[in-house]
Design a protein around this motif. Structure first.
Motif, PDB file in Angstrom:
ATOM      1  N   ALA A  66    -108.390  52.485 -25.558  1.00  0.00           N
ATOM      2  CA  ALA A  66    -107.637  53.682 -25.915  1.00  0.00           C
ATOM      3  C   ALA A  66    -106.680  54.095 -24.801  1.00  0.00           C
ATOM      4  O   ALA A  66    -105.591  54.598 -25.056  1.00  0.00           O
ATOM      5  N   LYS A  67    -107.093  53.881 -23.573  1.00  0.00           N
ATOM      6  CA  LYS A  67    -106.368  54.478 -22.463  1.00  0.00           C
ATOM      7  C   LYS A  67    -106.560  53.650 -21.200  1.00  0.00           C
ATOM      8  O   LYS A  67    -107.672  53.207 -20.916  1.00  0.00           O
ATOM      9  N   VAL A  68    -105.476  53.457 -20.470  1.00  0.00           N
ATOM     10  CA  VAL A  68    -105.548  52.762 -19.182  1.00  0.00           C
ATOM     11  C   VAL A  68    -104.744  53.572 -18.192  1.00  0.00           C
ATOM     12  O   VAL A  68    -103.555  53.799 -18.397  1.00  0.00           O
ATOM     13  N   ILE A  69    -105.366  54.040 -17.124  1.00  0.00           N
ATOM     14  CA  ILE A  69    -104.623  54.845 -16.152  1.00  0.00           C
ATOM     15  C   ILE A  69    -105.065  54.578 -14.713  1.00  0.00           C
ATOM     16  O   ILE A  69    -106.183  54.151 -14.455  1.00  0.00           O
ATOM     17  N   TYR A  70    -104.139  54.864 -13.803  1.00  0.00           N
ATOM     18  CA  TYR A  70    -104.500  55.004 -12.396  1.00  0.00           C
ATOM     19  C   TYR A  70    -105.069  56.410 -12.227  1.00  0.00           C
ATOM     20  O   TYR A  70    -104.493  57.382 -12.730  1.00  0.00           O
ATOM     21  N   ASP A  71    -106.175  56.504 -11.520  1.00  0.00           N
ATOM     22  CA  ASP A  71    -106.823  57.799 -11.375  1.00  0.00           C
ATOM     23  C   ASP A  71    -107.005  58.105  -9.889  1.00  0.00           C
ATOM     24  O   ASP A  71    -107.777  57.446  -9.196  1.00  0.00           O
ATOM     25  N   ASN A  72    -106.260  59.110  -9.396  1.00  0.00           N
ATOM     26  CA  ASN A  72    -106.377  59.404  -7.962  1.00  0.00           C
ATOM     27  C   ASN A  72    -107.558  60.321  -7.655  1.00  0.00           C
ATOM     28  O   ASN A  72    -107.793  60.664  -6.504  1.00  0.00           O
ATOM     29  N   ARG A  73    -108.305  60.688  -8.689  1.00  0.00           N
ATOM     30  CA  ARG A  73    -109.512  61.466  -8.432  1.00  0.00           C
ATOM     31  C   ARG A  73    -110.739  60.580  -8.279  1.00  0.00           C
ATOM     32  O   ARG A  73    -111.804  61.048  -7.934  1.00  0.00           O
ATOM     33  N   LEU A  74    -110.583  59.294  -8.588  1.00  0.00           N
ATOM     34  CA  LEU A  74    -111.722  58.395  -8.437  1.00  0.00           C
ATOM     35  C   LEU A  74    -112.131  58.364  -6.974  1.00  0.00           C
ATOM     36  O   LEU A  74    -111.323  58.100  -6.102  1.00  0.00           O
ATOM     37  N   HIS A  75    -113.375  58.612  -6.744  1.00  0.00           N
ATOM     38  CA  HIS A  75    -113.856  58.629  -5.376  1.00  0.00           C
ATOM     39  C   HIS A  75    -113.869  57.217  -4.816  1.00  0.00           C
ATOM     40  O   HIS A  75    -114.387  56.291  -5.440  1.00  0.00           O
ATOM     41  N   ILE A  76    -113.274  57.075  -3.650  1.00  0.00           N
ATOM     42  CA  ILE A  76    -113.102  55.736  -3.095  1.00  0.00           C
ATOM     43  C   ILE A  76    -114.440  55.015  -2.905  1.00  0.00           C
ATOM     44  O   ILE A  76    -114.552  53.817  -3.096  1.00  0.00           O
ATOM     45  N   ILE A  77    -115.475  55.768  -2.551  1.00  0.00           N
ATOM     46  CA  ILE A  77    -116.746  55.103  -2.268  1.00  0.00           C
ATOM     47  C   ILE A  77    -117.513  54.788  -3.546  1.00  0.00           C
ATOM     48  O   ILE A  77    -117.881  53.659  -3.809  1.00  0.00           O
ATOM     49  N   ARG A  78    -117.709  55.818  -4.363  1.00  0.00           N
ATOM     50  CA  ARG A  78    -118.524  55.599  -5.557  1.00  0.00           C
ATOM     51  C   ARG A  78    -117.822  54.743  -6.592  1.00  0.00           C
ATOM     52  O   ARG A  78    -118.429  53.982  -7.315  1.00  0.00           O
ATOM     53  N   ASN A  79    -116.480  54.905  -6.684  1.00  0.00           N
ATOM     54  CA  ASN A  79    -115.767  54.285  -7.799  1.00  0.00           C
ATOM     55  C   ASN A  79    -114.696  53.303  -7.373  1.00  0.00           C
ATOM     56  O   ASN A  79    -113.749  53.060  -8.101  1.00  0.00           O
ATOM     57  N   ALA A  80    -114.854  52.749  -6.198  1.00  0.00           N
ATOM     58  CA  ALA A  80    -113.807  51.863  -5.696  1.00  0.00           C
ATOM     59  C   ALA A  80    -113.535  50.709  -6.646  1.00  0.00           C
ATOM     60  O   ALA A  80    -112.414  50.250  -6.767  1.00  0.00           O
ATOM     61  N   LEU A  81    -114.562  50.244  -7.307  1.00  0.00           N
ATOM     62  CA  LEU A  81    -114.354  49.128  -8.220  1.00  0.00           C
ATOM     63  C   LEU A  81    -114.067  49.596  -9.635  1.00  0.00           C
ATOM     64  O   LEU A  81    -114.259  48.870 -10.592  1.00  0.00           O
ATOM     65  N   GLY A  82    -113.583  50.834  -9.747  1.00  0.00           N
ATOM     66  CA  GLY A  82    -113.171  51.323 -11.061  1.00  0.00           C
ATOM     67  C   GLY A  82    -114.337  51.882 -11.856  1.00  0.00           C
ATOM     68  O   GLY A  82    -115.486  51.791 -11.452  1.00  0.00           O
ATOM     69  N   THR A  83    -114.021  52.480 -12.955  1.00  0.00           N
ATOM     70  CA  THR A  83    -115.082  52.925 -13.840  1.00  0.00           C
ATOM     71  C   THR A  83    -114.805  52.380 -15.228  1.00  0.00           C
ATOM     72  O   THR A  83    -113.696  51.992 -15.553  1.00  0.00           O
ATOM     73  N   HIS A  84    -115.826  52.336 -15.990  1.00  0.00           N
ATOM     74  CA  HIS A  84    -115.692  51.804 -17.338  1.00  0.00           C
ATOM     75  C   HIS A  84    -116.516  52.698 -18.225  1.00  0.00           C
ATOM     76  O   HIS A  84    -117.727  52.619 -18.262  1.00  0.00           O
TER      77      HIS A  84
END
Ligand SMILES: [Zn+2]
Length: 171
Positions: A66-84
């Motif tokens: 549905a959606k693909v975005i760059y997210d600058n709120r993703l926490h670098i440590i917890r979500n460095a490898l992206g979220t799904h």
């Protein structure tokens, strides 16, 4: 050993040279030297196209995204490898899962192969929710160098955090 939180689970003989480079403040430079190639995927629209192209080539049978975005709120440590995430929404009385792919904004400045690695990772999750054998088989099907690239992306993230981001952008 210093703070190697992105590299947990890797064998000590792989991490020894990493620690040595960090001590000399040269980890980022070493990564940049091996991966000089930037990418031009700067916007959410460009990222969507990039993901759609890889999906069409390798994951045609997976459901729509549905959606693909760059997210600058993703926490670098917890979500460095992206979220799904599968965002559940009620539509016409039916619960539908909408797939979204969010990539941490710092990947805008990553070497091109690292962007591909993270996108392949997130695409593989469309079919395989867990980090198991089937998941990594799918990753290496889409990108044969997947394991090396994931390791090197973790090196890059480590350098970014411990050495700062100065000069880390590929030329
Ligand atoms: Zn994952």
């Amino acid at each position: 050993m210093t703070n190697l939180k992105y590299l947990q689970g890797y064998p000590p003989d792989l991490l020894q040279p990493v620690a040595a480079l960090l001590e000399q403040g040269r980890l980022g430079a070493a990564v940049r030297q091996r991966y000089p190639e930037a990418h031009g995927v700067r916007t959410d629209g460009a990222l969507y196209e990039y993901v759609a192209e890889l999906k069409a080539r390798h994951m045609r049978s997976a459901g729509p995204i549905a959606k693909v975005i760059y997210d600058n709120r993703l926490h670098i440590i917890r979500n460095a490898l992206g979220t799904h995430t599968a965002v559940s929404r009620v539509q016409g009385g039916k619960l539908k899962a909408k797939r979204e792919i969010r990539i941490a904004s710092l990947f805008k400045d990553a070497p091109a192969p690292f962007l591909k690695m993270i996108v392949v990772h997130e695409l593989a999750h469309l079919k395989q929710p867990d980090h198991d054998r089937a998941f990594y088989a799918l990753c290496t099907h889409m990108e044969p160098a997947y394991h090396q690239l994931e390791f090197d992306t973790r090196l890059w993230l480590t350098a970014l955090e411990l050495e700062g981001d100065a000069g880390l952008k590929p030329a």
